[in-house]
Design an enzyme around this catalytic site. Structure first.
Site, short mmCIF file in Angstrom:
data_model
loop_
_atom_site.label_atom_id
_atom_site.label_comp_id
_atom_site.label_asym_id
_atom_site.label_seq_id
_atom_site.Cartn_x
_atom_site.Cartn_y
_atom_site.Cartn_z
N ALA A 15 0.84 -1.21 0.00
CA ALA A 15 0.00 0.00 0.00
C ALA A 15 0.88 1.25 0.00
O ALA A 15 0.64 2.20 -0.76
CB ALA A 15 -0.91 -0.02 1.23
N VAL A 16 1.92 1.27 0.82
CA VAL A 16 2.80 2.46 0.89
C VAL A 16 3.66 2.54 -0.37
O VAL A 16 3.86 3.63 -0.92
CB VAL A 16 3.66 2.42 2.17
CG1 VAL A 16 4.64 3.59 2.21
CG2 VAL A 16 2.77 2.45 3.42
N CYS B 74 3.07 6.49 11.72
CA CYS B 74 2.04 7.37 11.16
C CYS B 74 1.33 8.18 12.25
O CYS B 74 1.07 9.37 12.10
CB CYS B 74 1.02 6.55 10.38
SG CYS B 74 0.61 4.97 11.14
N GLN C 126 -7.42 4.51 14.61
CA GLN C 126 -6.55 4.16 13.50
C GLN C 126 -7.24 3.32 12.43
O GLN C 126 -7.89 2.31 12.72
CB GLN C 126 -5.29 3.46 14.02
CG GLN C 126 -4.46 4.39 14.88
CD GLN C 126 -3.23 3.75 15.46
OE1 GLN C 126 -2.95 3.91 16.65
NE2 GLN C 126 -2.46 3.03 14.66
N SER D 274 -5.88 0.71 7.10
CA SER D 274 -4.72 0.81 6.20
C SER D 274 -3.40 0.67 6.95
O SER D 274 -2.40 0.24 6.39
CB SER D 274 -4.73 2.15 5.47
OG SER D 274 -4.67 3.22 6.41
N LYS E 30 5.55 3.87 20.90
CA LYS E 30 6.16 4.60 19.78
C LYS E 30 5.82 6.09 19.89
O LYS E 30 6.66 6.96 19.68
CB LYS E 30 5.63 4.07 18.44
CG LYS E 30 6.17 2.72 18.01
CD LYS E 30 5.46 2.23 16.75
CE LYS E 30 5.81 0.78 16.42
NZ LYS E 30 5.00 0.25 15.28
N ARG F 112 -7.87 0.60 16.98
CA ARG F 112 -8.18 0.33 15.58
C ARG F 112 -9.69 0.51 15.38
O ARG F 112 -10.49 -0.03 16.15
CB ARG F 112 -7.79 -1.10 15.20
CG ARG F 112 -7.91 -1.37 13.71
CD ARG F 112 -6.82 -0.73 12.90
NE ARG F 112 -5.50 -1.31 13.19
CZ ARG F 112 -4.36 -0.79 12.78
NH1 ARG F 112 -4.35 0.33 12.10
NH2 ARG F 112 -3.20 -1.37 13.08
N HIS G 126 -6.19 8.20 9.72
CA HIS G 126 -6.16 8.10 11.19
C HIS G 126 -6.71 9.39 11.81
O HIS G 126 -6.48 10.48 11.28
CB HIS G 126 -4.71 7.95 11.68
CG HIS G 126 -4.10 6.60 11.50
ND1 HIS G 126 -4.78 5.48 11.06
CD2 HIS G 126 -2.82 6.20 11.71
CE1 HIS G 126 -3.95 4.45 11.01
NE2 HIS G 126 -2.75 4.84 11.40
N GLN H 71 -3.24 8.10 6.53
CA GLN H 71 -2.16 7.28 7.10
C GLN H 71 -1.16 6.84 6.04
O GLN H 71 0.04 6.73 6.31
CB GLN H 71 -2.78 6.03 7.76
CG GLN H 71 -1.76 5.10 8.40
CD GLN H 71 -1.26 4.02 7.47
OE1 GLN H 71 -1.96 3.60 6.56
NE2 GLN H 71 -0.03 3.57 7.67
C1 2RA Z 1 -0.80 0.90 12.25
N1 2RA Z 1 0.80 2.62 12.83
O1 2RA Z 1 -1.61 1.81 12.09
C2 2RA Z 1 0.65 1.21 12.56
C3 2RA Z 1 1.56 0.76 11.46
N2 2RA Z 1 1.33 1.50 10.27
O2 2RA Z 1 -1.09 -0.30 12.16
#
Ligand code: 2RA
Length: 336
Positions: free
Chosen positions: A11-12, A128, A155, A158, A212, A233, A240, A313
């Site tokens: 995807a990236v 991200c 999030q 993706s 992180k 998620r 995001h 994202q």
């Molecule tokens: C996620 N930030 O959203 C992590 C990795 N891209 O799953």
């Protein structure tokens, strides 16, 4: 510029191609690399067809000026030497090198000059969730030092890759048809659900994704800033969202904060609640900026401030940020 993309089929990787083309990044030669599974796939860039080469330990990176890498931490670690040994600058989207002392971790709107000191030829792209947060934090830090941050993330699928986006879409279709949803990429069904678990849990009860945001923010902002995150998620495709609360050294007025966001590079201010104007992932997807809204003084703390950010994202959270790092190096003449 001779450019390589490692992980071109992901995807990236695919977003790198779109962003490089849309921003007219100067490319003389382009080479696409991937795993044995994706080797042989063809992609078109600026009207020309390119075939993915299998990434191997050889001299394929000789003559490459910049390599955009998004193929997982294991691949970044294994191939960093192969990629950089002939002088290519490796801009790595994985988490492999982010906290290494001799690897800069860069968001161009916040700490571009850090990219100039890269003893290993590697520049790390932050997570991200960190990228979109620090772009907004920088606007506030310019007014008054931020002592602490609490952030909840929402999030998109993706973040777990193209297959996770496809799984979310499929779950909705399966549920609509009364079928059992396929659950492979996440711990649970994501459709009609929220999962408060991104990456793995650590000993302190935070997940790696949440740590992180603590560790990367301190490195990027060269600050003792304290960040406590809850990463969730949500059933959204590719942008995001983050609910952020900050405590600054001095009280800030809404006017000066709004002006700071409005003037901040990479930020779009969308903050007119009375007109139902605020950022939403459905409308921010595929855009470049960090959208900021719902700005308000914290009613419980005179030095507190709350706001809401949304950003794509795959673009600003990954491919665009990496390309902007390369654009900065080009602008200051710090790349072959
Ligand atoms: C996620 N930030 O959203 C992590 C990795 N891209 O799953």
């Amino acid at each position: 510029m001779n450019v390589a993309i490692v992980g071109a089929s992901g995807a990236v990787g695919q977003e790198f191609l779109r962003v490089l083309d849309q921003r007219n990044f100067p490319i003389d030669n382009l080479v696409l690399f991937g795993s044995s599974r994706s080797a042989g796939r063809d992609y078109t860039f600026r009207g020309k067809q390119y075939t993915v080469k299998e990434l191997k330990h050889n001299d394929d990176f000789k003559g490459i000026d910049v390599a955009f890498v998004s193929a997982g931490g294991g691949t970044s670690i294994e191939f960093a030497e192969t990629i950089t040994k002939h002088g290519a600058v490796m801009i790595d989207n994985s988490s492999a090198f982010r906290m290494e002392k001799d690897v800069p971790l860069v968001v161009p709107e916040v700490n571009p000059e850090d990219a100039l000191d890269r003893p290993r030829g590697i520049i790390a792209n932050p997570n991200c969730t960190t990228i979109q947060m620090v772009v907004a934090l920088k606007a506030i830090e310019n007014l008054s030092h931020i002592k602490r941050v609490h952030v909840a993330t929402y999030q998109a699928a993706s973040g777990a890759g193209a297959t996770a986006m496809a799984e979310l879409k499929k779950q909705f279709e399966q549920l609509l048809n009364g079928e059992e949803p396929t659950v492979e990429k996440f711990a649970y069904q994501l459709a009609y659900n929220l999962i408060p678990h991104v990456d793995v849990f650590t000993d302190n009860g935070y997940t790696k994704e949440e740590m992180k945001m603590y560790n990367e923010t301190r490195k990027i902002m060269h600050s003792d800033i304290e960040v406590s995150a809850t990463c969730v998620r949500v059933p959204v495709m590719r942008a995001h969202s983050e609910a952020t609360w900050v405590e600054t050294e001095r009280p800030l007025s809404l006017e000066e904060v709004r002006q700071a966001f409005a003037q901040m590079d990479g930020v779009v201010l969308q903050d007119e609640p009375a007109k139902k104007v605020y950022p939403m992932p459905l409308f921010v997807a595929d855009h470049d900026e960090v959208y900021v809204g719902r700005i308000r003084k914290d009613l419980t703390n005179p030095n507190g401030l709350s706001f809401w950010t949304v950003s794509d994202q795959i673009r600003k959270g990954a491919a665009l940020n990496a390309v902007q790092i390369a654009e900065y190096l080009l602008k200051v003449g710090n790349i072959r």
